[in-house]
Design a protein around this motif. Structure first.
Motif, PDB file in Angstrom:
ATOM      1  N   ASP A 100       0.829  -1.210   0.000  1.00 39.35           N
ATOM      2  CA  ASP A 100       0.000   0.000   0.000  1.00 39.35           C
ATOM      3  C   ASP A 100       0.861   1.257   0.000  1.00 39.35           C
ATOM      4  O   ASP A 100       0.580   2.222  -0.730  1.00 39.35           O
ATOM      5  N   SER A 104       1.319   4.085  -3.010  1.00 36.18           N
ATOM      6  CA  SER A 104       1.142   5.534  -2.887  1.00 36.18           C
ATOM      7  C   SER A 104       2.301   6.287  -3.531  1.00 36.18           C
ATOM      8  O   SER A 104       2.113   7.348  -4.135  1.00 36.18           O
ATOM      9  N   ASN A 107       1.695   6.222  -7.259  1.00 39.93           N
ATOM     10  CA  ASN A 107       0.665   7.204  -7.623  1.00 39.93           C
ATOM     11  C   ASN A 107       1.237   8.616  -7.661  1.00 39.93           C
ATOM     12  O   ASN A 107       0.865   9.425  -8.533  1.00 39.93           O
ATOM     13  N   TYR A 191     -12.561   3.676 -10.091  1.00 39.52           N
ATOM     14  CA  TYR A 191     -11.174   3.276  -9.857  1.00 39.52           C
ATOM     15  C   TYR A 191     -10.257   3.658 -11.026  1.00 39.52           C
ATOM     16  O   TYR A 191      -9.070   3.944 -10.821  1.00 39.52           O
ATOM     17  N   GLY A 276      -7.907   9.763  -0.714  1.00 40.61           N
ATOM     18  CA  GLY A 276      -7.135   8.593  -1.119  1.00 40.61           C
ATOM     19  C   GLY A 276      -7.947   7.508  -1.787  1.00 40.61           C
ATOM     20  O   GLY A 276      -7.385   6.529  -2.268  1.00 40.61           O
ATOM     21  N   GLY A 277      -9.259   7.651  -1.833  1.00 45.42           N
ATOM     22  CA  GLY A 277     -10.123   6.631  -2.427  1.00 45.42           C
ATOM     23  C   GLY A 277     -10.375   6.899  -3.906  1.00 45.42           C
ATOM     24  O   GLY A 277      -9.806   7.825  -4.491  1.00 45.42           O
ATOM     25  N   GLY A 279     -11.035   3.143  -2.524  1.00 47.15           N
ATOM     26  CA  GLY A 279     -10.032   2.171  -2.106  1.00 47.15           C
ATOM     27  C   GLY A 279      -8.720   2.875  -1.863  1.00 47.15           C
ATOM     28  O   GLY A 279      -8.618   3.743  -1.005  1.00 47.15           O
ATOM     29  N   ARG A 280      -7.722   2.536  -2.647  1.00 51.05           N
ATOM     30  CA  ARG A 280      -6.408   3.195  -2.579  1.00 51.05           C
ATOM     31  C   ARG A 280      -6.009   3.728  -3.952  1.00 51.05           C
ATOM     32  O   ARG A 280      -4.826   3.879  -4.244  1.00 51.05           O
ATOM     33  N   THR A 282      -6.258   6.694  -5.286  1.00 49.92           N
ATOM     34  CA  THR A 282      -5.603   8.010  -5.296  1.00 49.92           C
ATOM     35  C   THR A 282      -4.741   8.213  -4.057  1.00 49.92           C
ATOM     36  O   THR A 282      -4.438   9.348  -3.694  1.00 49.92           O
ATOM     37  N   LEU A 283      -4.352   7.142  -3.413  1.00 50.54           N
ATOM     38  CA  LEU A 283      -3.527   7.250  -2.218  1.00 50.54           C
ATOM     39  C   LEU A 283      -2.130   7.736  -2.604  1.00 50.54           C
ATOM     40  O   LEU A 283      -1.493   7.186  -3.499  1.00 50.54           O
ATOM     41  N   SER A 288      -0.959   9.037   3.082  1.00 53.33           N
ATOM     42  CA  SER A 288      -0.506   7.872   3.844  1.00 53.33           C
ATOM     43  C   SER A 288       0.150   8.296   5.157  1.00 53.33           C
ATOM     44  O   SER A 288      -0.117   7.702   6.223  1.00 53.33           O
ATOM     45  N   ARG A 291      -2.552   9.426   7.579  1.00 47.48           N
ATOM     46  CA  ARG A 291      -3.307   8.303   8.148  1.00 47.48           C
ATOM     47  C   ARG A 291      -2.478   7.530   9.172  1.00 47.48           C
ATOM     48  O   ARG A 291      -2.959   7.191  10.262  1.00 47.48           O
TER      49      ARG A 291
END
Length: 329
Positions: A100, A104, A107, A191, A276-277, A279-280, A282-283, A288, A291
């Motif tokens: 995860d 990020s 992304n 997504y 960030g959603g 889900g992930r 746009t994390l 991160s 969070r």
């Protein structure tokens, strides 16, 4: 000069008093000048440090000291309240092994295309077109309109665009109006389109800054170069690649640096649009870290991720700066 008898009977030469005074004065003045320069330089340094001291104190208190503390926290397992436990490089290892967190980072690098490539490219085209127009009301108006998104806070821009990206928002209404209703969707909830949609918000906010700065850079290029190119039969494309683009090397280096940092450290736009959603999808590292540190209370891991993010930014930005200096030398 006058010759007189000395006590020994030999003629003595008596010098003019003004000449004797001049000879004595030269070495004394020459000896005093370096000392005066040293005193003046020392006084200038003290005044300079006094002027810099407030900014240096603020920078040390709000940047250097938190950075040192962050490096320290990154080697501990700490929830921010209780006792901490030394874990060494375990937090850094977690960052590089957690899919995860790695996602990020990926992304963030994808956002460079939207925060850097698109705004700088559009800025070059728009600046060149505006420069080719005659100076007037329309030119000033266009510059103002293009720069307005840069003035709007990113949080406000994110909220406004989240409304426009909604199922019944302006974007889908425009698509329905032009007969492209099949493309309508909840852009920030899909997504596949969430990250590009967020990236386009960044493109919108940064294009004006790129255009204005590049327009200023074009204004510094010698007009005679363009005249000589036209006399040689050069067209618009040749002028652009042989005169305009090389003349904007410093401006481009500055813009690429700013926009790359904005992409890798993005937080405001994503926090106000997707968190960030979904889900992930746009994390990014900024979300991160937020969070991990404030929701999960893993201050050590959040600090380690922040240090890694800083090193990533430096690893991308420093070669850009060095390359621009090498080409200018």
């Amino acid at each position: 000069m006058s010759a007189v008898q000395s006590r020994t009977g030999a003629p003595a030469v008596r010098q003019d008093p003004s000449a004797r005074q001049t000879e004595r004065g030269r070495p004394r003045g020459a000896a005093q000048r370096p000392a005066a320069r040293r005193r003046s330089a020392g006084r200038g340094r003290r005044i300079g440090w006094l002027l810099v001291a407030p900014a240096l104190i603020a920078y040390s208190a709000f940047v250097l000291w938190p950075l040192i503390q962050g490096i320290q926290y990154s080697f501990y397992d700490w929830n921010g309240i209780g006792a901490s436990t030394w874990v060494g490089f375990a937090n850094y290892l977690t960052v590089f092994t957690d899919p995860d967190l790695l996602g990020s980072i990926v992304n963030a690098f994808i956002l460079i295309a939207f925060f850097t490539i698109i705004p700088v490219s559009f800025g070059l085209v728009l600046a060149t077109l505006i420069r080719s127009m005659r100076a007037g009301t329309f030119t000033s108006f266009s510059q103002t309109v293009l720069f307005l998104p840069q003035i709007i806070p990113l949080a406000a821009a994110g909220i406004a665009w989240s409304w426009m990206y909604a199922q019944t928002g302006a974007v889908n209404q425009i698509l329905n109006a032009v007969g492209l209703g099949g493309l309508a969707r909840p852009w920030l909830g899909d997504y596949q389109t969430a990250l590009p949609a967020v990236g386009l918000i960044g493109s919108w906010t940064l294009t004006g800054l790129c255009t204005v700065l590049l327009l200023t850079g074009i204004g510094k290029i010698d007009v005679s170069l363009y005249e000589a190119a036209r006399l040689d039969g050069a067209g618009w494309w040749r002028e652009f690649f042989t005169i305009t683009l090389p003349g904007l090397r410093q401006e481009l280096a500055v813009l690429i640096t700013l926009t790359v940092i904005a992409a890798l450290s993005s937080f405001d736009i994503i926090y106000t649009t997707t968190l960030g959603g979904p889900g992930r999808a746009t994390l990014v590292p900024g979300i991160s870290i937020y969070r991990i540190g404030f929701t999960q209370s893993q201050v050590g891991l959040a600090s380690a991720f922040g240090i890694i993010l800083m090193l990533l930014v430096l690893a991308v930005v420093l070669p850009i700066q060095r390359l621009s200096k090498v080409r200018d030398s």
